[in-house]
Structure formats: C-alpha cells, structure tokens
Design a protein around this motif. Structure first.
Motif, mmCIF file in Angstrom:
data_model
loop_
_atom_site.group_PDB
_atom_site.id
_atom_site.type_symbol
_atom_site.label_atom_id
_atom_site.label_comp_id
_atom_site.label_asym_id
_atom_site.label_seq_id
_atom_site.Cartn_x
_atom_site.Cartn_y
_atom_site.Cartn_z
ATOM 1 N N ILE A 1 -2.880 -6.794 -10.225
ATOM 2 C CA ILE A 1 -4.852 -6.487 -9.720
ATOM 3 C C ILE A 1 -4.109 -4.672 -9.654
ATOM 4 O O ILE A 1 -4.961 -4.447 -9.423
ATOM 5 N N LEU A 2 -3.103 -4.190 -10.017
ATOM 6 C CA LEU A 2 -3.378 -2.863 -10.596
ATOM 7 C C LEU A 2 -3.578 -2.010 -10.944
ATOM 8 O O LEU A 2 -4.020 -2.484 -12.400
ATOM 9 N N THR A 3 -4.231 -1.058 -11.152
ATOM 10 C CA THR A 3 -4.555 -0.478 -11.827
ATOM 11 C C THR A 3 -4.119 0.278 -12.641
ATOM 12 O O THR A 3 -2.756 0.983 -12.382
ATOM 13 N N PRO A 4 -3.782 0.008 -14.317
ATOM 14 C CA PRO A 4 -2.836 0.709 -15.470
ATOM 15 C C PRO A 4 -2.796 2.146 -14.985
ATOM 16 O O PRO A 4 -3.771 2.877 -15.291
ATOM 17 N N ALA A 5 -2.146 2.804 -15.756
ATOM 18 C CA ALA A 5 -1.743 4.356 -14.791
ATOM 19 C C ALA A 5 -2.960 5.067 -16.268
ATOM 20 O O ALA A 5 -3.323 6.155 -15.719
ATOM 21 N N GLU A 6 -3.586 4.729 -17.748
ATOM 22 C CA GLU A 6 -4.426 4.842 -18.478
ATOM 23 C C GLU A 6 -5.350 4.816 -18.560
ATOM 24 O O GLU A 6 -6.082 5.436 -18.228
ATOM 25 N N LEU B 1 0.775 -0.451 -0.274
ATOM 26 C CA LEU B 1 0.229 0.144 -0.119
ATOM 27 C C LEU B 1 1.081 1.496 0.082
ATOM 28 O O LEU B 1 2.029 1.011 0.762
ATOM 29 N N SER B 2 0.669 2.496 -0.612
ATOM 30 C CA SER B 2 1.552 3.475 -0.481
ATOM 31 C C SER B 2 -0.044 4.294 0.219
ATOM 32 O O SER B 2 -0.571 4.421 0.396
ATOM 33 N N GLU B 3 1.027 5.028 0.812
ATOM 34 C CA GLU B 3 0.272 5.761 2.471
ATOM 35 C C GLU B 3 1.250 6.977 2.495
ATOM 36 O O GLU B 3 2.456 6.840 3.156
ATOM 37 N N TRP B 4 0.127 7.895 2.441
ATOM 38 C CA TRP B 4 1.061 9.354 3.290
ATOM 39 C C TRP B 4 0.086 10.114 3.218
ATOM 40 O O TRP B 4 -1.385 10.239 3.486
ATOM 41 N N VAL B 5 0.428 11.575 3.786
ATOM 42 C CA VAL B 5 -0.082 12.268 3.802
ATOM 43 C C VAL B 5 -0.329 13.742 3.528
ATOM 44 O O VAL B 5 0.589 14.300 3.416
ATOM 45 N N LEU C 1 -4.640 6.810 0.532
ATOM 46 C CA LEU C 1 -4.039 5.350 0.289
ATOM 47 C C LEU C 1 -3.757 5.612 -0.908
ATOM 48 O O LEU C 1 -4.799 5.896 -1.700
ATOM 49 N N ASP C 2 -2.403 4.716 -1.816
ATOM 50 C CA ASP C 2 -2.919 4.249 -3.335
ATOM 51 C C ASP C 2 -2.348 3.003 -3.543
ATOM 52 O O ASP C 2 -1.965 2.328 -2.653
ATOM 53 N N GLN C 3 -2.489 2.428 -4.581
ATOM 54 C CA GLN C 3 -1.711 1.609 -4.643
ATOM 55 C C GLN C 3 -0.031 1.916 -5.508
ATOM 56 O O GLN C 3 0.109 2.579 -5.240
ATOM 57 N N LYS D 1 -10.068 -0.322 -5.946
ATOM 58 C CA LYS D 1 -10.656 -1.692 -6.779
ATOM 59 C C LYS D 1 -9.155 -2.676 -6.408
ATOM 60 O O LYS D 1 -9.532 -3.547 -5.887
ATOM 61 N N TYR D 2 -8.217 -2.069 -6.293
ATOM 62 C CA TYR D 2 -6.993 -2.131 -6.163
ATOM 63 C C TYR D 2 -6.710 -3.187 -4.466
ATOM 64 O O TYR D 2 -6.293 -4.067 -4.603
ATOM 65 N N ILE D 3 -7.275 -2.286 -3.608
ATOM 66 C CA ILE D 3 -7.436 -2.594 -2.454
ATOM 67 C C ILE D 3 -8.361 -3.752 -1.954
ATOM 68 O O ILE D 3 -7.719 -5.300 -1.256
ATOM 69 N N ARG D 4 -9.295 -3.830 -2.597
ATOM 70 C CA ARG D 4 -9.993 -5.497 -2.223
ATOM 71 C C ARG D 4 -9.387 -5.865 -3.129
ATOM 72 O O ARG D 4 -9.747 -6.830 -2.258
ATOM 73 N N LYS D 5 -8.798 -6.451 -3.968
ATOM 74 C CA LYS D 5 -8.455 -7.166 -4.681
ATOM 75 C C LYS D 5 -7.205 -7.607 -3.909
ATOM 76 O O LYS D 5 -6.720 -9.010 -4.119
#
Ligand SMILES: [Zn+2]
Length: 616
Positions: free
Chosen positions: A225-230, A147-151, A165-167, A280-284
């Motif tokens: 399971i990562l969402t492509p950048a596009e 997981l990528s996490e930041w403030v 939170l992000d992939q 979507k990524y987090i669920r998967k």
C-alpha cells in the motif's frame, strides 16, 4: 614550517592522491570514470565494508579527530554541553557495563509500553491494546512506525512550522524487498533476525515462529500500500487534506485518523493544520489495520522498535543484527566500537561536537534537559530519542528561522533547503580534495565549486522548481517554461535510463534520480562558467600542481571526476539503485561529462567518442 613550505606540502599531497587513484592508461574520451578512478579499488580495497568513497575517506579522518576530542578527560573548563557529549560517548564505549546488563533494560522498557505479545504469550492483554496509542508512544521515542511524523516548514507558508505526515520506511530498505520474488533471501535473513531477537529476549524460535510469520505477512501488505517513489515527485499532484484536528494535551497526542475527514474539531481542543503527503496510503493503512488482528499489529509495532534498539545492547544482540546487515548490504564485520560511538554522538549532538571541532563556543543552555549517566548506555539512548521527539514538537511554537542550519559542522556533505531556499556547506567538506586555499583554482572550482553549483541547482530541479524564492509551493514559472523544462527533463530521463550497472544487472531508475541528475549537470556547467570568469578577472592561474602534465581546465574535470570515486558491494549497489536519490557515482561522472562540450574541448575528444556523443 613557512606558509610557502606548507603550501608545497598541500600541493604535493594532492598530486600524490590524484595520481594514485587515476588510471592514465585509459582514454579519458572513452571512459572518464575509469581514467579518473580506475585504481581506486586497488588503493582502497573494500575488504569487509559495504561501500567506500571519497566522502567516507574524509569522514574517517574527521572521526579520528572527533574521537580524540571526545576521549579527552572531562575537566572543570568543559562547558555543560561538552560534558554531556563526553558522558554519552563514555557510556557507549563501556562495553563491559553494557554486556553485564544484557537485555534487561530493553525488557523493562517493553513492559512499560504494554508488553510485546510474542514475549508475553497468552498473557498479553488484547483488550487493552490501541494501535494509535502505541504508535504515538513509540513516536515519543523518535520512532516513526506505520506513519512518519515530524514538524517542518509549511510548504505553502514557509515561515510557519507545521506537523507533517508521510508514509513510513519499512524494516527492509524498500518495498521491492518485500514484494520481489528474487528477494526471498533478504526476507529469510529478516525473519532470522526476528527469531534470533525473540530468542535473546527469552522466547524460543518455535514459540515465536507463528507470530513473526504474521508480522512479516503484515509488513508485506504495508509494502503493497506504499506509494512508489516514482509517483511521489510532483507535490502539487498529491492528494491533500487541508486540516486535521490534533489534541494537544499535555504533550502531543496522535491525530484521530478514522474520524478526521468527517468530524469537525471539538471546541475544547486547539485546532491545528497538518500536512499529509500520503493520504492514499493513510486511508489504506486504516483499512489494513481493521483487517489485521490486534496481536499482529502490536507485534509489528514493537518489533520495529526492538529492531532499532538491538544496536544499543550487548554483543549477542549486535552480532544478530550484523548477520542481517551482512546479507543485506554485504558488510562483513561491524565497524570498530569507537567509530560506532563517535558517529552516534556526532549524529545526535552534532552541534556540540561541531563546536569542539571548529573550536567555537557553544551556548550552554541549549541541551539543558539532557542528563546522561556514563554507565547506562541503553537509557542514555532512550533519553536522547525522547529529547529529539520533544525538540521537533517544540518547534511548533516558534516561527521558522530562515538562517538556522539543518545540518551540523562536522559533516562531510552539503545541502539545499527548499523551504529556506538556502545552501549549506558544513566545515567537514571544506578540505582537500574539495577545497584548499593553497590549491590552484581549477581544483577548487572542480571540487567544492561543482558541489556549490549542484546545491544551488536543486532550487531549479523537478522538485525545487515547484517552490518560489521564499520556499512556498507555488508555480512561479510560465506554463511555457514548465513545458520546456519537461522537454529537457525527458531527454535526461532517456539518457540515464540507458545506464546499466553490471554488478546488479539493473538499469538506473531515471525518474527517482532525476532531481540529482539535473543538479549534477547544471552544477558542473555553472562551476565551469564561474571558473572561466575567475580566470578572466584574475589573469589566469599562477599555481601549478607538481608531477602532472595537464592543463588547468583538464584539472577542473579530473578533480570533479575523482570526488566521485567509489566502490560498493553488489548488495549496497542494489539498495542504491532501488531506493537511492542519486545515480551510482560512475554515472554521475559519465552522465554529466558526456553532456559537456567544455569537457570534450578540454580533452580534445574526437567526435563520436563515447564521452563526446553528438546528442548532448
Ligand atoms: Zn543533491
């Protein structure tokens, strides 16, 4: 030297630099990049580096200056911050000490974290393992794994800080590296690095093999399971979750991923909002982890942490990493140690180094929690990582400062912040060839002027247009404006998707580079307009560049073109095309100038010449 002599010297040096790298035998109307940069690679051969360009040339000069500042002995005059930076640098440079400690510091840290299963063998305690707990512990060392996490500033209320939170990114530069059949060699090199690392830490490749095969297999599933950048460019189209509850005790604990959507926050815990960019990524991810053995998940988390630490250990570890880097990016040797250490200190204590660089006083208190030891590089690095993780979470208790910069002074780059609606130009870029007060204005407008125009235009690209003047995610255009915007953007998608990079056989990803291409085109246009306006208001140029026979307008475009001179290894170019936000520099020049009527006018380009197509 008098000011006049000094100015002459600056102008001569700039003329020399421009003449050296250009190839005037090429027709500027056929291939302006070759005309402007054709001899760059003769003047600056790539040798064993992965890439080289104007920005890197300036960075090198800057690093030399920073090196001298860091190597000055610590004196009683030094501020606390300066002492911290010099100590960190000294520790990094003490290779003898680093060598004598070997891999011991890393092994100690791994045991503290519960042990890396591949090293522990059967003794590893599977029962005690909890992936969320380990992931959170590694986050405290500033490592974003799984997981990528930041403030950062809240996208819907830009004056508030909020957890986001992000992939994550993976151990190879992009998802294709795990998925594409043609990338077997890269995966082999990655596996080789895993096995060599295990060996350095005391486990034979034979013993480590099965565990590491499972790790690679797991990471391939992650890539899938990562969402492509596009598919991630339109923010408002992303599946949102409004809030998550987070336990804040005594420092940040991870969100409970499995129960967040159903259970209400418990009364004892403070309620917090969280922005999730990749629901979507987090669920998967949760499903994938349930289907994977604890051993493999733990092996993976630890592996990614260990991989990041290899650079902070002795020669054998650095060599193993270098073999991997060479196959991946084409750089044949490690940079000199001092370069590594200067960029490490500048990357981590940029404000301190920046204050030395611009000779300004830096408030003493800001780094009060840092205390480094000049003979303990590894633990210095670990403390630095913890410091960054703490600093980002400290922001939660503060409002967003709309004037505070997110970059530091000794950096050769420029930025736009969509949440602050702010452009930033660090001191490092305010030098030739971008800018000099002695330059004719054509060079300044074609250099830093275009960069300023580029950064402003990010506020109106396909991403920035979704944020209003206060940095909040909100459609502030009429539907008609949006529809016109996409008509023009489609034209740009068509144009850039036709550019093919010979060294890789790949076409540019026009979707991923759309925002940058828009900023390039708009930036050039407004800088040129501003230059014409300046001439009108000031009665034209009075300064001329020696040894050249070009008009001032031609100089504007030539300096713009030369800012983008670069040379890349085929491997580095591949990564750039696959994961980069920017088009390769050659097409940043050709793409924008072939859309510019002003350019064709300045060089009298005949109709239908390559740089002057009818469709612009
Ligand atoms: Zn940009």
């Amino acid at each position: 030297m008098s000011t006049l002599d000094h100015n002459d010297m600056i102008l001569n040096a700039q003329a020399e630099r421009m003449l050296q790298v250009m190839n005037s035998s090429v027709d500027p109307c056929e291939n302006f990049y070759e005309y402007a940069c054709g001899r760059w690679s003769e003047v600056y051969p790539l040798e064993d580096k992965a890439l080289d360009n104007t920005f890197d040339r300036l960075r090198e000069g800057l690093d030399e200056v920073l090196k001298q500042l860091l190597e000055e002995p610590i004196t009683s005059e030094d501020s606390r911050s300066t002492i911290i930076a010099k100590t960190l640098y000294k520790g990094c440079m003490d290779e003898e000490k680093i060598e004598s400690l070997g891999v011991t510091p890393l092994k100690t840290l791994l045991s503290q974290l519960g042990g890396w299963p591949v090293l522990e063998g059967e003794a590893w305690n599977e029962e005690a393992f909890d992936w969320v707990e380990l992931m959170a512990k590694l986050r405290k060392y500033n490592n974003d794994i799984l997981l990528s996490e930041w403030v950062g500033a809240d996208v819907t209320n830009s004056s508030n800080h909020i957890i986001q939170l992000d992939q994550p990114i993976l151990g190879l530069p992009g998802r294709e590296y795990f998925m594409s059949a043609g990338d077997q060699d890269y995966r082999m090199a990655y596996m080789e690095l895993m096995l060599k690392t295990c060996e350095l830490l005391g486990v034979s490749p034979e013993k480590a093999l099965q565990d590491m095969i499972n790790v690679l297999q797991f990471e391939k599933q992650l890539a899938k399971i990562l969402t492509p950048a596009e598919e991630r460019r339109n923010l408002s189209a992303i599946d949102w979750i409004k809030y998550f509850h987070i336990i804040m005790s005594p420092s940040l604990s991870p969100p409970s991923l499995t129960s967040s959507e159903s259970s209400a926050p418990s009364k004892e815990t403070e309620e917090r909002y969280v922005i999730v960019f990749a629901m979507k990524y987090i669920r998967k991810l949760v499903t994938l982890i349930q289907e994977t053995s604890k051993r493999t998940v733990s092996n993976y988390l630890m592996w990614r942490f260990v991989k990041n630490r290899m650079n902070n250990l002795g020669k054998a570890s650095q060599d193993a990493k270098q073999d991997f880097i060479q196959i991946l990016f084409g750089s044949k040797s490690q940079p000199e140690r001092w370069l590594t250490c200067v960029s490490y200190v500048n990357g981590n204590l940029g404000y301190v180094l920046g204050s030395l660089f611009v000779k300004k006083y830096y408030p003493q208190t800001s780094k009060k929690d840092l205390d480094f030891n000049e003979s303990d590089h590894f633990w210095n690095v670990i403390k630095m990582l913890q410091f960054h993780a703490l600093s980002t979470h400290d922001l939660l208790s503060k409002p967003v400062s709309r004037i505070e910069w997110t970059t530091t002074p000794a950096v050769v780059n420029a930025y736009y912040s969509r949440s602050k609606n702010m452009i930033m130009f660090p001191a490092g870029i305010l030098q030739p060839p971008f800018y000099h007060p002695a330059f004719p204005r054509c060079l300044n407008f074609g250099g830093i002027g275009v960069v300023i125009g580029h950064e402003i235009s990010h506020g109106f690209d396909d991403n920035g247009r979704q944020f209003d003047e206060f940095g909040n995610l909100q459609q502030w255009w009429t539907d008609e404006d949006v529809s016109h915007f996409y008509d023009r953007a489609t034209c740009m998608l068509d144009q850039y998707s036709n550019y093919k990079v010979t060294s890789t056989g790949l076409k540019i990803n026009a979707v991923n580079t759309l925002g940058e291409n828009i900023a390039d085109n708009a930036g050039l246009k407004i800088a040129y307009k501003a230059y014409q306006k300046w001439k009108l208001l000031n009665g034209g140029e009075t300064i001329h560049l020696p040894r050249f026979n070009l008009t001032h307008d031609q100089f504007f475009f030539l300096n713009f073109g030369q800012i983008w001179c670069e040379v890349n290894s085929p491997e580095a170019m591949l990564t750039k095309i696959r994961v980069g936000q920017h088009s390769p520099n050659k097409y940043r020049v050709i793409g924008t100038l072939s859309n510019s009527k002003e350019f064709s006018d300045a060089f009298n380009c005949p109709e239908k010449s390559t740089m002057n197509p009818k469709e612009k």
